[in-house]
Write a protein that holds these residues in place. Structure first.
Motif, short mmCIF file in Angstrom:
data_model
loop_
_atom_site.label_atom_id
_atom_site.label_comp_id
_atom_site.label_asym_id
_atom_site.label_seq_id
_atom_site.Cartn_x
_atom_site.Cartn_y
_atom_site.Cartn_z
N PRO A 1 0.83 -1.21 0.00
CA PRO A 1 0.00 0.00 0.00
C PRO A 1 0.86 1.27 0.00
CG PRO A 1 -0.55 -1.43 1.86
CD PRO A 1 0.65 -2.00 1.20
N VAL A 2 0.40 2.27 -0.72
CA VAL A 2 1.08 3.56 -0.77
C VAL A 2 0.04 4.65 -0.57
CG1 VAL A 2 2.42 5.14 -2.22
CG2 VAL A 2 2.81 2.69 -2.40
N GLU A 3 0.35 5.59 0.28
CA GLU A 3 -0.51 6.76 0.47
C GLU A 3 0.13 7.92 -0.29
OE1 GLU A 3 -3.50 6.65 1.92
OE2 GLU A 3 -3.09 4.52 2.17
N ILE A 4 -0.68 8.62 -1.06
CA ILE A 4 -0.21 9.71 -1.90
C ILE A 4 -0.90 10.99 -1.44
CG2 ILE A 4 -0.15 10.62 -4.26
CD1 ILE A 4 -0.43 7.64 -5.18
N ASN A 5 -0.11 12.05 -1.30
CA ASN A 5 -0.66 13.34 -0.90
C ASN A 5 -0.18 14.40 -1.90
OD1 ASN A 5 -1.66 15.57 0.44
ND2 ASN A 5 -0.28 15.40 2.19
N ILE A 6 -1.12 15.15 -2.44
CA ILE A 6 -0.80 16.28 -3.30
C ILE A 6 -0.83 17.52 -2.39
CG2 ILE A 6 -1.39 17.59 -5.38
CD1 ILE A 6 -0.80 14.61 -5.93
N ARG B 1 -5.10 16.96 -1.39
CA ARG B 1 -5.87 15.76 -1.76
C ARG B 1 -5.02 14.53 -1.46
NH1 ARG B 1 -9.96 15.95 -6.36
NH2 ARG B 1 -10.38 14.07 -5.22
N LYS B 2 -5.69 13.49 -1.01
CA LYS B 2 -5.00 12.24 -0.66
C LYS B 2 -5.58 11.11 -1.50
CE LYS B 2 -4.26 13.80 4.03
NZ LYS B 2 -2.91 13.89 4.37
N ILE C 1 -3.27 3.39 -9.25
CA ILE C 1 -4.25 4.23 -8.55
C ILE C 1 -5.52 4.36 -9.39
CG2 ILE C 1 -2.51 5.52 -7.26
CD1 ILE C 1 -2.90 7.84 -9.20
N ASP C 2 -6.59 4.81 -8.75
CA ASP C 2 -7.87 4.98 -9.42
C ASP C 2 -8.01 6.31 -10.15
OD1 ASP C 2 -8.85 2.51 -8.53
OD2 ASP C 2 -9.57 3.38 -6.65
N THR C 3 -7.20 7.29 -9.78
CA THR C 3 -7.36 8.65 -10.29
C THR C 3 -6.21 9.02 -11.20
OG1 THR C 3 -8.43 9.22 -8.21
CG2 THR C 3 -7.64 11.05 -9.55
N PHE C 4 -6.51 9.72 -12.29
CA PHE C 4 -5.47 10.20 -13.19
C PHE C 4 -4.69 11.34 -12.53
CE2 PHE C 4 -4.00 13.32 -16.27
CZ PHE C 4 -3.14 12.53 -17.03
N LEU C 5 -3.38 11.24 -12.57
CA LEU C 5 -2.49 12.32 -12.15
C LEU C 5 -1.51 12.55 -13.29
CD1 LEU C 5 -1.76 11.22 -8.46
CD2 LEU C 5 -3.30 13.04 -9.22
N LYS D 1 3.62 16.01 -12.18
CA LYS D 1 2.97 16.38 -10.91
C LYS D 1 3.89 15.98 -9.76
CE LYS D 1 -1.02 17.67 -9.24
NZ LYS D 1 -1.31 19.10 -9.30
N ARG D 2 4.04 16.88 -8.82
CA ARG D 2 4.83 16.58 -7.61
C ARG D 2 3.89 16.13 -6.52
NH1 ARG D 2 10.29 18.17 -7.69
NH2 ARG D 2 10.74 19.25 -9.63
N LEU D 3 4.34 15.14 -5.76
CA LEU D 3 3.51 14.57 -4.71
C LEU D 3 4.38 14.08 -3.58
CD1 LEU D 3 3.82 11.26 -5.61
CD2 LEU D 3 2.21 12.09 -7.28
N VAL D 4 3.73 13.67 -2.52
CA VAL D 4 4.41 13.11 -1.36
C VAL D 4 3.83 11.72 -1.11
CG1 VAL D 4 4.82 13.36 1.13
CG2 VAL D 4 4.83 15.38 -0.35
N VAL D 5 4.71 10.73 -0.90
CA VAL D 5 4.24 9.37 -0.69
C VAL D 5 4.73 8.82 0.65
CG1 VAL D 5 4.03 8.80 -3.14
CG2 VAL D 5 6.19 8.38 -2.00
#
Length: 160
Positions: A19-24, A29-30, A47-51, A55-59
């Motif tokens: 599992p990975v948690e993604i935060n924009i 948004r998570k 993931i279910d959502t298009f990014l 895009k920069r994110l935090v995991v």
């Protein structure tokens, strides 16, 4: 895989489903996803959502108990549509050399298990399980590990 692509790969890949948690950060948004390929340089996450690419994110992700990572900055390098989901390839931006080495060492340990002929056809997840329940034991050169007739209570893979 072509020789050129293999040469470009600096690290071995592990095929694990974690599992990975993604935060924009800019939108707060998570998202949750499943990493299916992990290297010390990045990972692929379903993931279910298009990014979008760039895009920069935090995991946050945990490979095993002592390989737990929080607030890892990353950038999306590629996106692929798979059925109704998206496979994003990310590059870590702020892992320390120590953390990169930890992931690389774990990847090498999984690779080692799979080089043992008995375990050559197991998955990376199964190799990870074996590695997690096993332990490293050091012996001096010439030291007896076991003798003929001893009752078996362990499996040894000898590394010279």
């Amino acid at each position: 895989m072509g020789d050129e692509q293999q040469e470009r790969r600096k690290y071995k890949r592990m095929k694990l489903n974690i599992p990975v948690e993604i935060n924009i950060k800019e939108t707060n948004r998570k998202y949750s996803g499943i990493a299916n390929t992990i290297t010390p340089a990045g990972m692929s996450i379903l993931i279910d959502t298009f990014l979008p690419v760039g895009k920069r994110l935090v995991v946050d992700f945990k490979i095993k108990d002592d390989l737990n990572f929080k607030d890892v900055s990353a950038k999306i390098l590629r996106v692929r549509d798979i059925d109704d989901k998206f496979l994003i390839g990310i590059e870590y931006l702020n892992l320390s050399p120590k953390d990169i080495e930890k992931i690389n060492n774990f990847s090498e340990a999984i690779s080692f298990v799979k080089r043992i002929k008995l375990f050559a056809h197991i998955t990376d997840e199964e190799a990870m399980y074996l590695r997690n329940i096993g332990k490293d034991v050091n012996f001096n050169e010439g030291q007896t590990i076991f003798k003929e007739g001893d009752e078996g209570d362990a499996f040894y893979a000898v590394v010279s």
